[in-house]
Motif scaffolding. Structure first.
Motif, PDB file in Angstrom:
ATOM      1  N   SER A 151      36.460  41.293  50.164  1.00 51.85           N
ATOM      2  CA  SER A 151      36.989  41.422  48.804  1.00 51.85           C
ATOM      3  C   SER A 151      38.462  41.820  48.828  1.00 51.85           C
ATOM      4  O   SER A 151      39.223  41.444  47.935  1.00 51.85           O
TER       5      SER A 151
ATOM      6  N   ALA B 149      38.672  37.623  37.533  1.00 50.44           N
ATOM      7  CA  ALA B 149      38.282  37.766  38.937  1.00 50.44           C
ATOM      8  C   ALA B 149      38.873  39.036  39.542  1.00 50.44           C
ATOM      9  O   ALA B 149      38.204  39.761  40.287  1.00 50.44           O
TER      10      ALA B 149
ATOM     11  N   THR C 224      38.671  30.529  40.452  1.00 46.96           N
ATOM     12  CA  THR C 224      40.127  30.694  40.424  1.00 46.96           C
ATOM     13  C   THR C 224      40.777  29.788  41.448  1.00 46.96           C
ATOM     14  O   THR C 224      41.776  29.100  41.163  1.00 46.96           O
TER      15      THR C 224
ATOM     16  N   VAL D 156      43.759  36.010  45.167  1.00 52.60           N
ATOM     17  CA  VAL D 156      43.697  35.833  43.707  1.00 52.60           C
ATOM     18  C   VAL D 156      44.953  36.406  43.044  1.00 52.60           C
ATOM     19  O   VAL D 156      45.475  35.819  42.094  1.00 52.60           O
TER      20      VAL D 156
ATOM     21  N   ALA E  44      40.161  38.550  49.358  1.00 53.14           N
ATOM     22  CA  ALA E  44      40.058  37.768  48.128  1.00 53.14           C
ATOM     23  C   ALA E  44      41.030  38.299  47.089  1.00 53.14           C
ATOM     24  O   ALA E  44      41.713  37.529  46.399  1.00 53.14           O
TER      25      ALA E  44
ATOM     26  N   THR F  80      35.922  34.200  41.668  1.00 56.62           N
ATOM     27  CA  THR F  80      36.969  34.067  42.677  1.00 56.62           C
ATOM     28  C   THR F  80      37.089  32.615  43.131  1.00 56.62           C
ATOM     29  O   THR F  80      38.197  32.066  43.219  1.00 56.62           O
TER      30      THR F  80
ATOM     31  N   LEU G  28      36.902  41.989  41.266  1.00 54.32           N
ATOM     32  CA  LEU G  28      37.168  42.390  42.658  1.00 54.32           C
ATOM     33  C   LEU G  28      37.475  43.892  42.740  1.00 54.32           C
ATOM     34  O   LEU G  28      37.065  44.557  43.692  1.00 54.32           O
TER      35      LEU G  28
END
Lengths: 351, 351, 351
Positions: free
Chosen positions: B213, B38, B18, B220, B216, B15, B42
């Motif tokens: 997460s 990623a 990225t 992402v 995230a 992550t 995740l």
């Protein structure tokens, strides 16, 4: 045994007669009719010979061999049609065989079987009907995707041949996996019984008959396709009707008679097995094999079909599944399948 | 536990990487690849964390939560695609997730399950496959009606957004009724067993991981979609293939691995449940929810799809039903599903 | 008995009122509304009278008679619409009856039946649902083939009337085979029970009521169709919505109420039987019979439908089969059917 020899003689006469008529350049309608009858007879001879050869291998292998080689004449018809550039005849022959088996023959078999049953209900194992549906659905998946792409005219529609080749390979792989598993899980009970009922040829004679009749089937198919075009024109029948109904019924005549006779004798499982095996083979073996073979010709066979055929295929697959998927069938269900075939044939008459 | 922490660390690294690549404005292909990995990671973290949180609620609630939150990255991808006006990417992502789960993953799961079974037959409860088919059919009803109306271009086709909104509300209501009933009629036997097999996080840690997460995944997804367009262009892959195959497999990687692994361990019911729940959620929850969400954007998502997608959806629904509706599946049936996916992916390659 | 007489009186009043309004040339909306209510009432009277007449013949004959004569008003509506050249109204009336029964009423019946069951699962025999699906599939086969041929505009599309006539004859033959077998294999247990629950009229009174209400239904249908066009225009509702939703719900109101009430009383088999019989009759008897009848008019009814209707029919048939084919149904499955109807009705609203 004696009856077999007599019928064999009849088929030989028909085959020779076709050759004579063909080289005498008589009226194509006569060649067309005699060649059609000879093809039906040859299909029957191949089926008998295979059965005899198959005695060495057991019933499931026999069944598979029988269907595969029983489709030889159709294979040759389509190959000669493709080499003659007759794409419409090639396509309608394949479709016609599917519809003749899946609607007409299955319907008549169910009517015969249900009438023979004491309570009016024909019963059979559900494994083969379910498997046939799965194979048919995979073929239909390819046909529907390519057909819609072709109708819309998107970018992928320009690669129909490539996509068809990949689809053909996928179909042949799945068909092989299925066939191996199907042969392994063979339940010989009823089929072994059937072996004795018939009177097959000795092994060596059967091999010889197989070779000769295979060659004869190839030649007669060639003459049949050559006579088709002028014959149909002078009869005033549409090409679609010829391919879809006449050729299909001629090419599958034997399977038909055997299936219906067995059903009337209450041998439901074997009857259903012959019809269903035929449908499975044509859709998941013959069709993709021909797509690959056609790469050698100028006229390429793809899975792209006209919308009417796609619709008919989808309806047939769903109807076959709905009617036979539960292992029970009654008279009206057979009548519904035959009815659907009549409507389809009517439509083709006017195409 | 230790393995979990290690993988968690790997996902964190991916992550962060990225983010670095994104802000360093490197070659989009690199961002695209790392972000894809990623996102897959995740999805897995969210799935683990949900499971741990779900310990408080019991297995059925867990399963539902797991599927719902496991679809979070896809939700974000579609949302960001819509806000960027990338309607094709949004649509193909949803369709791709459906096809990846319903054809590829289901097929591989069946192959793994049938190979692991002593008699070659994978067996599972029929309730969920049947329910999933019903939900899928309702979605398809809406899609088919709108698609045909759009193709014909009749008066209703000008109100596709309104009709889609009503369809989305109908779908969400039916999905809610189903989910409540499904959770109530939970049979914990096998699933409870599964809980102990894994080593979940403590409750509070799980909540924290879930929040982080989730955030995230949102970020992402944004970077992933941003990199998608230039990356695909420099790779020369069609947009349809990217959305339908690459994004779909990345976004569903974890469900896939979990489903196949469970099937290989002969935990058929749980394996089928994860795949089917995923299909049900995407078609009857994620898709309509996104249709409603898209009202906030300039680019409206409707249930109008291209004919090829509609055809593929219908074939997939019927094939899934036919193959899993009887609670039994063998290797060739799985192969048929995978084969259908290969043909679909080939078609998309050329779009 | 007393209640029956009271309701009878109400229907007489409604019928007379329709006549008065019609000949007084009042606002067509008023005629339209009153005539709709009168038609619903007459359907109910015909259903009661048939049941009483049927006491002489036994329950299965009664059920069949009931459905057949219960469809009388619809028959007249379509006939008068055809003679007035209103092809769209004729078609949408037939389609509307199918969708109202197969989606809305079946869905509500399942919701009522599943809620009444102690374990939330409505259970019923699978014979009738399976048979209805088969009949519906045959009708759909004809409709799909003709519809695709019409869309493509091939040569066969110019012979839609001839093909429809052959299709209609096929459908009527298959329907007759089915009906005879269905009546023969009658299992009177539950239905006999139902006979006593109601209080039918004496035989002679029933015959008289039948004759009078049949005549009244014919007259009211005529006035209804005459008022339809101006009424719809002044209300600003689309013709498609009127035919597909308003006329359909009015024309099937009684079947609906009876089906749902029986389901709520846990008489699942009878409830499902009424709804399914209705679907089977409309698709495989009423529709083909009207196609044949229309040969006497200038406006010919064929099986050619618009793509949206074809798609909706196919989805409905598959959904009905999938939901009721296993002899079990739960609340969310009923909700899915009702949901599909709501989406269809929405689409029609905008046509």
């Amino acid at each position: 045994m004696r009856k077999t020899v007599l019928i064999l003689a009849g088929v030989v006469v028909l085959t020779v007669l076709t050759a004579v008529l063909h080289f005498a350049h008589v009226e194509p309608v006569a060649v067309f009719v005699v060649a059609g009858a000879a093809l039906g007879g040859l299909a029957w001879v191949i089926s008998i010979a295979t059965e005899s050869v198959g005695d060495r291998f057991g019933p499931a292998v026999t069944g598979a061999l029988q269907s595969t080689l029983g489709n030889l004449p159709e294979l040759f018809i389509v190959l000669f049609a493709l080499s003659a550039g007759e794409l419409v005849v090639a396509r309608t022959s394949i479709m016609g065989s599917l519809f003749a088996n899946g609607l007409l023959v299955l319907g008549l078999t169910i009517i015969a079987g249900a009438r023979a049953a004491p309570d009016g209900v024909m019963r059979f194992r559900t494994r083969l009907p379910q498997d046939t549906t799965t194979l048919l659905l995979l073929t239909i998946a390819i046909i529907v995707l390519l057909g819609l792409s072709d109708q819309v005219g998107d970018r992928a529609s320009k690669h129909a041949t490539t996509i068809s080749v990949i689809g053909a390979v996928v179909l042949l792989v799945v068909f092989t996996i299925w066939l191996l598993d199907y042969l392994r899980s063979d339940e010989p009970a009823e089929e072994a019984h059937s072996e004795k009922a018939r009177s097959p040829l000795p092994f060596k004679a059967a091999i010889a008959v197989l070779a000769v009749s295979g060659l004869a089937a190839a030649l007669v198919s060639d003459w049949f396709v050559e006579a088709l075009d002028p014959a149909v024109k002078s009869l005033g029948i549409s090409k679609a009707f010829t391919g879809l109904v006449i050729v299909a019924i001629a090419g599958n005549a034997v399977e038909n008679v055997v299936g219906i006779t067995l059903a009337a004798k209450r041998r439901s499982d074997l009857a259903i097995s012959i019809v269903k095996n035929s449908v499975a083979q044509i859709s998941a073996f013959l069709f993709p094999a021909l797509v690959l073979c056609s790469l050698a010709f100028d006229t390429r066979l793809t899975f792209v079909l006209t919308p009417v055929f796609i619709g008919a295929l989808v309806v047939m697959a769903v109807a076959m599944w709905q009617i036979t998927g539960d292992g029970r069938a009654i008279v009206f269900e057979g009548a519904a399948l035959v009815g659907a075939y009549i409507v389809l044939a009517t439509l083709m008459w006017y195409e």
